[in-house]
Design a protein around this motif. Structure first.
Motif, PDB file in Angstrom:
ATOM      1  N   CYS A 104      15.154 132.433  51.829  1.00 23.83           N
ATOM      2  CA  CYS A 104      15.381 131.175  52.553  1.00 23.83           C
ATOM      3  C   CYS A 104      16.818 131.084  53.030  1.00 23.83           C
ATOM      4  N   GLU A 105      17.747 131.413  52.145  1.00 22.99           N
ATOM      5  CA  GLU A 105      19.164 131.357  52.523  1.00 22.99           C
ATOM      6  C   GLU A 105      19.450 132.309  53.676  1.00 22.99           C
ATOM      7  N   ILE A 130       3.765 131.947  51.956  1.00 25.49           N
ATOM      8  CA  ILE A 130       3.016 130.697  52.012  1.00 25.49           C
ATOM      9  C   ILE A 130       1.514 130.926  52.036  1.00 25.49           C
ATOM     10  N   PRO A 135      -1.074 123.436  48.484  1.00 24.34           N
ATOM     11  CA  PRO A 135       0.151 122.649  48.660  1.00 24.34           C
ATOM     12  C   PRO A 135       0.989 122.571  47.387  1.00 24.34           C
ATOM     13  N   ILE A 138       2.893 125.810  47.007  1.00 21.85           N
ATOM     14  CA  ILE A 138       3.969 125.913  47.993  1.00 21.85           C
ATOM     15  C   ILE A 138       5.140 125.034  47.576  1.00 21.85           C
ATOM     16  N   ARG A 139       4.826 123.827  47.133  1.00 23.84           N
ATOM     17  CA  ARG A 139       5.854 122.897  46.684  1.00 23.84           C
ATOM     18  C   ARG A 139       6.678 123.512  45.564  1.00 23.84           C
ATOM     19  N   PHE A 142       8.948 126.531  46.792  1.00 26.77           N
ATOM     20  CA  PHE A 142      10.109 126.185  47.609  1.00 26.77           C
ATOM     21  C   PHE A 142      10.865 124.961  47.078  1.00 26.77           C
ATOM     22  N   HIS A 143      10.487 124.470  45.915  1.00 24.02           N
ATOM     23  CA  HIS A 143      11.189 123.344  45.290  1.00 24.02           C
ATOM     24  C   HIS A 143      11.243 122.145  46.228  1.00 24.02           C
ATOM     25  N   LEU A 144      10.072 121.728  46.681  1.00 28.56           N
ATOM     26  CA  LEU A 144      10.006 120.602  47.606  1.00 28.56           C
ATOM     27  C   LEU A 144       9.473 119.378  46.883  1.00 28.56           C
ATOM     28  N   PRO A 145       9.829 118.194  47.361  1.00 26.21           N
ATOM     29  CA  PRO A 145       9.386 116.973  46.674  1.00 26.21           C
ATOM     30  C   PRO A 145       7.928 116.673  46.956  1.00 26.21           C
ATOM     31  N   ASP A 147       6.344 114.005  47.860  1.00 30.06           N
ATOM     32  CA  ASP A 147       6.524 112.641  48.362  1.00 30.06           C
ATOM     33  C   ASP A 147       5.466 112.247  49.380  1.00 30.06           C
TER      34      ASP A 147
END
Lengths: 360, 573
Positions: A104-105, A130, A135, A138-139, A142-145, A147
Motif C-alpha cells: 500500500c505504501e 482483495i 468485506p 478486506i476490512r 487493510f485495517h479499515l473502519p 463504519d
C-alpha cells in the motif's frame, strides 16, 4: 591525441540528481534513473533543482526513504534498454512480493511520483489480494473502519413496524425505535462534524448490493441464519462485550445499547433460556432508562390497570430488540396472537415456534 | 490504506474485475462505498425485478455496461407462462432518460421489443455491444435500427433468440462507414440473409474475430467470406452441404486452409457428414466445438471429426455420439474442461443408443481437468458416480439429467443417494448441482453436510419429506438459487426458515405440496420478498381456498416491491 582527450573527459560527465525525502535525508541518484519518474523529470525541467545537495528536489510526503529505495530499484531495472519482456515480467513478479502494508505504501508513493507503470503493477497486486475476500476480510487486511454496515444495519432495524391492528405492543416498540433512531441521529451529527463528504445513497445500500446479486449468506449485515447454534450465540455475546469495552465513545454516546451488554443481563437471558420460562424475571435496574421513558407515556395512552402487564411486556421487547432481525419478525408475528413463546436455540425452541404459528 | 488518495483506490478498484468482488469492495467501509459507487462501470443484475432501474442509475452514475436477466431459468420446459414478464423496456427507457453513457448491454431471457431496440440505438452515442441470449419479442426491424444507428458497434451477438424475420435486408442497414465490427452472430435467425450485404460487411470489418452464420448463407458466400476474413477466431457455419467430389469441396478446403486462427467452431444446422473432412485442417487448433444443433452428424462421422481435435477444452454434442464416442473423446481430448451432452429427439424409438454411465466414466478417466458437466443420459449408477467423483474432484458445475427422472440405479435398484453423496463430498468447489434419478432424503442430508460452496440446486421428483428441503436450506450457507419440481415438500418446509430467502436470489417450487395459505403467510411475513403463484397458462382464482395446493410458486427478494407488469394469470401475494 584528440581521441584520448575525449576518453578522459567522458567519465566526468556522469550526472546525478539530488533528492530529499520528507524526513530531511538527502541522497544522490543517477540522473537517468531519477528522470524515469515523471514527477522528478518535470521538477528538474521546470525549476532546475536537483543539481546539487543544497538545491535538492523535495519529494512528496508519501515518499519515505524506504519507499524511495524500492522505487529507485524498480527504475534502475526498467530504464535500461535491452531487457526482454519476459525478464521484465520476472522482475516485476519478484518485486511485488511484499506484505500488504508495504504494498500500500509503495502504491501511494509511486502514485505521488506519477510512476504509472509501477502504480499499475502494485494496483493489480492489491486487487489480487482483495479478490475472493468478504468485506470483513478486506476490512481486516487493510485495517479499515467498519463504519458502513453498522450504521445502515441499525437504521434499518429501527424502521417503524406496520401496526395494522393497533396493537399496543407494536406501538410501544415503535416508540422505542423512534427513541433509538433519535439517538443514532445525534451520534451521527457528531460524526458529521468530522466527515466532510457523505455518500448520497446510504439507506439500505447493503441490501441493494446483496439483493442485486446473489451475495453469500454469511456476509455480515445480511440476514443471519436464524438457526444459530447455542455456542455460536454465546460467542457472539462475548464478541459484543469485548467490542463494547474497546469503544468508549460508543458507550458514552449510546447508553441504551450498553445496557444490553450488561453481564447480568446476559446471564439472566441465558438462565431464562435454559428455564424455558414464559415469564422473564430480569433485574429491573438494567432497564431504568426505558422505564423512565415509558412511564411518561404509558399514562397518556393506556389504562393504568395495564401498566403491570406492560412492564412485563417491556422486558419482552427488550429481549426482542436483541434478537436477530428475522427472529424478531417471526416473534413479533407470533406475539400478535398475544401468546408469549420462549426463545430457545435448540430444536425444541424451533418446534415451539412452529407450534405457535400452527395454532394461529 | 486510509492515507491513500482517492484516485489510487479508484485505480485499484479498476483492477478488481469480478462482479462479486466489486460488491464485496463496496461493503467494506463508507469511503470505499462512495468511491466504488463513483467508479463502477459494469453491473450484473441477476433478476430484473430485484431493483428498479431508477435506483440503479442513481447509485451508479458512471455505468457503462449492464447485464440483465429476466425470466426464471427453465429452458427445457414450458414452466413459465407466456407473458410472465421480463420486459426490458422500462430499463432502456430509464437509461435513455438518464445521463448514463451506456456502451454495452447484455440481456438474457428477456422480452425485447423493436421499439426498445430503436430507442436503445438512438439514445447512446457510444453504444458498441449488444448481446441477446434467449430473448424474444423483437423482429429484424429492431436489428435494422441497431445496425443503422450504432456508429461504433463492435458486438452484435444473437444467441438462441426467437426472432420474427420480416425481411432479410437488415444487414444492408449497416452504413458503409461501419468498420468496427468484432463479433457478429445471427445464427438463430430463420429468414433469408442477403449474401452480398454480408460479404461487403465482412470485407470492410478488418477486426472481425467472431462470425456465426445462419443456415441460409449459401456455401459460395461462406467460401468468399473465409477468403476475405482469414483472421477469424470463432466461426459458426450454418449450412455445410455440398458434394465432396466436386470443385466446391476443393475451394472450401483451400479457403479453410487460410483460416488457421480459428479456435472455436459451431453451428452445422444443415450438414452433409462427408463434407466435414474439409474442416480437418483447422480442427487441430480447436479449443471449442459446439455441435449442439448438428443433428445431421451421426456417430461415425462425429468420431472422425473429434479424433482431429486434440486440444479441445469445451465440447457440446448430441447423445448420438454414444458411449463409444465418448470413449474417443476421453482418449483424444485430454484438456477437456467443459462437456455438454444433449439428447437427440428420436422418432419411433429407433436410432443410436443414448449415452449411459459408461460414457461418463470413460470421460472422467480421460479428462482429469473436467470441471463443468451437463449430461443427458439413459441411466446412471452409484458406482459410476463414485468413480467420477474420485477421478474428477474439480467439478464446479455438475448437472445430470436422466431422461427418466425417477430411475434408480439399474444395477442395484437402489436410489442414487450414495453416488451424488460422493460427488458433493469429493468436489469441494461445487457451485451448481442438478439432481436426477431416484433419490431419497438421504441425498439432501449429504448435500447439506458437504456442499459448502453450493449456490444453485435443481431438484426433480426427489426426496420423501420436508426434512430434505430443510437439510439444504440449513446446510448450504451459500445457496441462492433453489429450483424444485415434483417433490413432496410442503408448508412446514417452506415456512421453517423464512429469513433464509432474503439471502437467496430465488426459490422456485412447482408441483410440490405448498398451499396458497402458506404462500400468503410467507408474503405477509417477509415484505421484501415477492411471492408469485401461477398455473401453466390459466388464471389463478383469487378466491381459492387457502388449503389449495399451489401449482407454481416463484419467490424472489426485491427492493422494488411488487412489479406492475405482472399479467392477470400471475398472482403476486
Amino acid at each position: 591525441m584528440f581521441d584520448a582527450a575525449m576518453a578522459v573527459v567522458k567519465p566526468e560527465m556522469k550526472s546525478y540528481i539530488w533528492l530529499q525525502t520528507v524526513d530531511g535525508s538527502i541522497q544522490q541518484v543517477e540522473e537517468e534513473v531519477a528522470m524515469f519518474c515523471p514527477m522528478i523529470c518535470q521538477e528538474v525541467l521546470q525549476t532546475g533543482l536537483g543539481s546539487s545537495k543544497t538545491y535538492a528536489i523535495s519529494l512528496p510526503q508519501r515518499v519515505n526513504p524506504a519507499m524511495l529505495g524500492l522505487i529507485l530499484d524498480y527504475c534502475r531495472f526498467h530504464q535500461v534498454p535491452g531487457h526482454s519482456n519476459k525478464e521484465r515480467k520476472t522482475f516485476d513478479e519478484k518485486f511485488i512480493r511484499m506484505d500488504t502494508k508495504k504494498l500500500c505504501e509503495l502504491t501511494s508513493a509511486a502514485d505521488s511520483l506519477q510512476l504509472k507503470p509501477l502504480v499499475d503493477l502494485t494496483s493489480r497486486a492489491l486487487a489480487r489480494i482483495i479478490e475472493g475476500k468478504t468485506p470483513e476480510e478486506i476490512r481486516e487486511t487493510f485495517h479499515l473502519p467498519d463504519d458502513l454496515t453498522e450504521d445502515l444495519c441499525q437504521e434499518e432495524k429501527l424502521e417503524p413496524l406496520r401496526n395494522i391492528t393497533d396493537d399496543p405492543r407494536i406501538r410501544l416498540l415503535n416508540r422505542l425505535y423512534a427513541r433509538k433512531r433519535k439517538e443514532l441521529k445525534e451520534r451521527k451529527k457528531l460524526k458529521d462534524v468530522e466527515v466532510e463528504e457523505e455518500p448520497k445513497d446510504e439507506r439500505s445500500v447493503e441490501d441493494l448490493l446483496s439483493f442485486i446479486n446473489g451475495a453469500d449468506g454469511d456476509i455480515k449485515g445480511t440476514r443471519a441464519n436464524k438457526n444459530k447454534k447455542k455456542n455460536r450465540r454465546r460467542k457472539d455475546h462475548a464478541k459484543d462485550i469485548s467490542s463494547e469495552n474497546t469503544n468508549e465513545n460508543d458507550k458514552e454516546l449510546n447508553p441504551l445499547p450498553s445496557a444490553y451488554h450488561d453481564v447480568n443481563f446476559d446471564n439472566a437471558l441465558e438462565a431464562s433460556a435454559s428455564k424455558h420460562s414464559r415469564t422473564q424475571n430480569l433485574p429491573a435496574i438494567n432497564f431504568s432508562p426505558k422505564f423512565e421513558f415509558i412511564d411518561g407515556d404509558v399514562d397518556d395512552d393506556l389504562d393504568p390497570a395495564m401498566k403491570e402487564e406492560l412492564d412485563r411486556e417491556v422486558e419482552d421487547f427488550a429481549r426482542r430488540l436483541n434478537s436477530d432481525w428475522p427472529e424478531r419478525m417471526q416473534i413479533l408475528s407470533l406475539g400478535q396472537d398475544r401468546r408469549l413463546v420462549p426463545i430457545s436455540m435448540n430444536s425444541n425452541g424451533s418446534t415451539h415456534l412452529y407450534t405457535g404459528f400452527d395454532q394461529r | 490504506m486510509n492515507c491513500f488518495p482517492d484516485e489510487v483506490i479508484g485505480h485499484i478498484f479498476g483492477c478488481v474485475t469480478s462482479q462479486r468482488d466489486r460488491n464485496a469492495v463496496s461493503l467494506v467501509c463508507k469511503n470505499w462505498h462512495r468511491l466504488e459507487r463513483c467508479c463502477r462501470k459494469s453491473l450484473f443484475i441477476g433478476n430484473c425485478y430485484t431493483i428498479s432501474p431508477e435506483r440503479v442509475i442513481e447509485r451508479f452514475p458512471e455505468l457503462r455496461s449492464l447485464t440483465l436477466k429476466g425470466k426464471p431459468h427453465f429452458p427445457y420446459f414450458s414452466l413459465v407462462p407466456s407473458g410472465w414478464g421480463g420486459f426490458v423496456a422500462p430499463w432502456i427507457e430509464a437509461l435513455a432518460r438518464s445521463r448514463v453513457d451506456l456502451e454495452e448491454l447484455r440481456l438474457k431471457r428477456m422480452v425485447v421489443s423493436d421499439e426498445s431496440l430503436e430507442l436503445l440505438s438512438r439514445s447512446f452515442v457510444n453504444f458498441k455491444s449488444l448481446v441477446l441470449v434467449r430473448c424474444e419479442g423483437f423482429t429484424t426491424e429492431g436489428l435494422a435500427a441497431i445496425a443503422a444507428n450504432c456508429r461504433f458497434l463492435k458486438d452484435l451477438d444473437l444467441h438462441e433468440n426467437v426472432v420474427t424475420d420480416l425481411k432479410g435486408q437488415w444487414l444492408s442497414c449497416f452504413p458503409d462507414c461501419c468498420t468496427s465490427l468484432v463479433s457478429l452472430n445471427f445464427a438463430c435467425l430463420k429468414g433469408q440473409i442477403n449474401a452480398g450485404d454480408l460479404e461487403r460487411l465482412v470485407a470492410r470489418s478488418p477486426n472481425l474475430k467472431s462470425l456465426r452464420l445462419n443456415h441460409t448463407v449459401p456455401l459460395s458466400a461462406l467460401q468468399r467470406i473465409l477468403m476475405q476474413a482469414p483472421q477469424l477466431v470463432d466461426l459458426g457455419i450454418g449450412s455445410f452441404v455440398f458434394d465432396p467430389r466436386s470443385e466446391v469441396y476443393n475451394n472450401m478446403k483451400n479457403a479453410i486452409l487460410k483460416c488457421m486462427s480459428i479456435t472455436s467452431l459451431s453451428g452445422f444446422f444443415w450438414v452433409y457428414p462427408h463434407c466435414l473432412s474439409a474442416l480437418y485442417p483447422v480442427c487441430m487448433n480447436l479449443t471449442t466445438l459446439n455441435l449442439r444443433f448438428a443433428a445431421g452428424i451421426q456417430n461415425t462421422e462425429l468420431i472422425k471429426l473429434i479424433c482431429c481435435c486434440g486440444k479441445l477444452q469445451r465440447l457440446s454434442i448430441m447423445d448420438c455420439i454414444g458411449d463409444n464416442g465418448l470413449g474417443v473423446v476421453a482418449a483424444t481430448c485430454k484438456d477437456l474442461q467443459e462437456l455438454r451432452v444433449f439428447p437427440v429427439v428420436r422418432v419411433g424409438g429407433n436410432g443410436p443408443t443414448r449415452v449411459t454411465e459408461k460414457g461418463l466414466v470413460a470421460i472422467s478417466m480421460g479428462c482429469p481437468e473436467l470441471h463443468s458437466l451437463l449430461y443427458f443420459c439413459q441411466q446412471m449408477t452409484n458406482a459410476a458416480l463414485i468413480t467420477v467423483a474420485k477421478n474428477c474432484p474439480n467439478f464446479i458445475r455438475f448437472r445430470l439429467c436422466i431422461l427418466d427422472p425417477t430411475k434408480p440405479d439399474p444395477d442395484t435398484m437402489q436410489p442414487l443417494n450414495e453416488g451424488f453423496g460422493a460427488i458433493v463430498q469429493s468436489c469441494k468447489q461445487l457451485r451448481r448441482l442438478s439432481l436426477s434419478g431416484q433419490l431419497t432424503d438421504q441425498v439432501f442430508l449429504y448435500i447439506g453436510m458437504y456442499a459448502e460452496q453450493l449456490e444453485m440446486l435443481s431438484v426433480a421428483f426427489a426426496g420423501e419429506s420436508d426434512k430434505a428441503m430443510l437439510y439444504v436450506l440449513n446446510g448450504c450457507k451459500k445457496i441462492h438459487k433453489l429450483a424444485i419440481r415434483g417433490s413432496p415438500f410442503g408448508d412446514s418446509a417452506l415456512l421453517m426458515d423464512v429469513g433464509k430467502y432474503e439471502t437467496m436470489q430465488f426459490l422456485w417450487m412447482t408441483s410440490c405440496n405448498v398451499t396458497v395459505g402458506a404462500c400468503k403467510a410467507l408474503a405477509e411475513k417477509m415484505p421484501r420478498l415477492n411471492v408469485e403463484i401461477f398455473n401453466e397458462n390459466k388464471k389463478v382464482d383469487r378466491d381459492v381456498d387457502d388449503g389449495q395446493k399451489v401449482e407454481k410458486m416463484y419467490l424472489y427478494r426485491t427492493l422494488a416491491g411488487r412489479r406492475k407488469d405482472a399479467p392477470e394469470l400471475v398472482w403476486t401475494l
